[in-house]
Enzyme design. Sequence first.
Site, short mmCIF file in Angstrom:
data_model
loop_
_atom_site.label_atom_id
_atom_site.label_comp_id
_atom_site.label_asym_id
_atom_site.label_seq_id
_atom_site.Cartn_x
_atom_site.Cartn_y
_atom_site.Cartn_z
N ASP A 125 41.77 20.21 79.90
CA ASP A 125 42.65 21.30 80.33
C ASP A 125 43.96 21.23 79.57
O ASP A 125 44.31 20.18 79.00
CB ASP A 125 42.92 21.23 81.84
CG ASP A 125 43.78 22.40 82.31
OD1 ASP A 125 43.46 23.55 81.98
OD2 ASP A 125 44.80 22.17 82.98
N HIS A 183 45.34 26.95 88.13
CA HIS A 183 46.36 26.70 89.16
C HIS A 183 46.14 27.49 90.45
O HIS A 183 46.71 27.15 91.48
CB HIS A 183 47.75 27.07 88.61
CG HIS A 183 48.27 26.12 87.59
ND1 HIS A 183 47.58 25.79 86.45
CD2 HIS A 183 49.43 25.41 87.55
CE1 HIS A 183 48.29 24.94 85.73
NE2 HIS A 183 49.42 24.69 86.38
N CYS A 189 42.24 31.11 86.72
CA CYS A 189 43.24 30.18 86.19
C CYS A 189 43.17 28.90 87.03
O CYS A 189 42.99 28.97 88.26
CB CYS A 189 44.63 30.80 86.28
SG CYS A 189 45.95 29.66 85.80
#
Length: 278
Positions: A14, A191, A189
Site C-alpha cells: 500500500d 482508509h 479507498c
Amino acid sequence: MDRSNPRTTIGVFDSGMGGLTVLKSLLELVPNANYLYFGDTARLPYGSKSAETVAKYALGATDFLEKQGANLLVIACNTATALAFVQIAQAAHVPVVGVVEPGAEHAASASKKRKVVVIGTEATVNSHAYRKALEARGVQAREKACPLFVPLVEEGWAEHSVTEQVARIYLDEAFSDGFESADVLVLGCTHYPLIKSVLDRMTMPGVEIVDSAESTAQVVAEKLRTGKSAPETDNRTPAVGAPTLKFFATDSVEKFRKLGAKFLGRPIDFVQHVDLKE
Ligand code: DGL
C-alpha cells in the site's frame, strides 16, 4: 483453508498504513499464512499523483516484496490498483490480486437497481477503473472523489462531527443526478473502512456498503482454497498456527507503529525501515 497445504507468503502493498485494513480482513479470512506488509509512507499520498509516478513506485514495492519471499501479491492500495495493476501483474513473477475487481464484483452482485456509487481518491476516480469494471458487469456507476477523507482518518477524526459534515456533502453530491436510487456504495479507498459507520449513518436505508478490503480478502481466501492461481508455497514453514507478520515502511517506523495499530486493530510491535532507491 486447506490446512494440509503448506503456508503461503502473502506480500501486501500500500502507499501507507491504509492497506492495513486489507491486511486486517486477510488475517480474518486467511489466518494461516505468512504476511509481509510494505507501506510506502515516505511517498504517500498516491491519490493525487500521476499514473506514471504511481506505477514506478508500485513496481519498486512489488519487486521488494518478491525479493523478501512473497509468493502472492495483494495490491491493497486502490489508487495503485486502479492506475498500475496491468504493469504490476506483467512485471511480477507471482500471482497478483488487486482491490478493484473484487470490489466491483461484490458490488455488481449486491446491486438490484444496477446503480452503484463508488468513492475513492482523485486518481482512482479519474482512472475510471471502478466504472469500467462495473459497466463490464452491466452496472451503471457514479464515481466521486473524496480527497478530505484520507487526512481526516489519519488525523484520528473518524467519529468527529467535521467528518460527518464532509461525508454529508460528498454523499449528497454522489447520490444525485440519476443516482439517487443507487443501492450500493463501494468504499474504493483503503482508509474508508475506518469511517464505515459514519457513511452508514449518512446513506439512505437500503444502501449496502461494499468494502473492497473485505471483498479482496474473500477473493484471496477463495483462490487459496480452490488452488486457482495457487502460488508456489514455501515448504519450510509449517501449515498450521498463527500468522506471521512482518512490516516494512519507507518513512518513520514509530509513526507507522502508532497509527498503523488503528488501521490493523491490533498492536504492531516492530517495523523495519526500508529505503527504496529510485
Ligand atoms: N491507499 C490509497 C488508496 O487506497 C489512499 C491513500 C493515498 O492516497 O495514498 O487509494
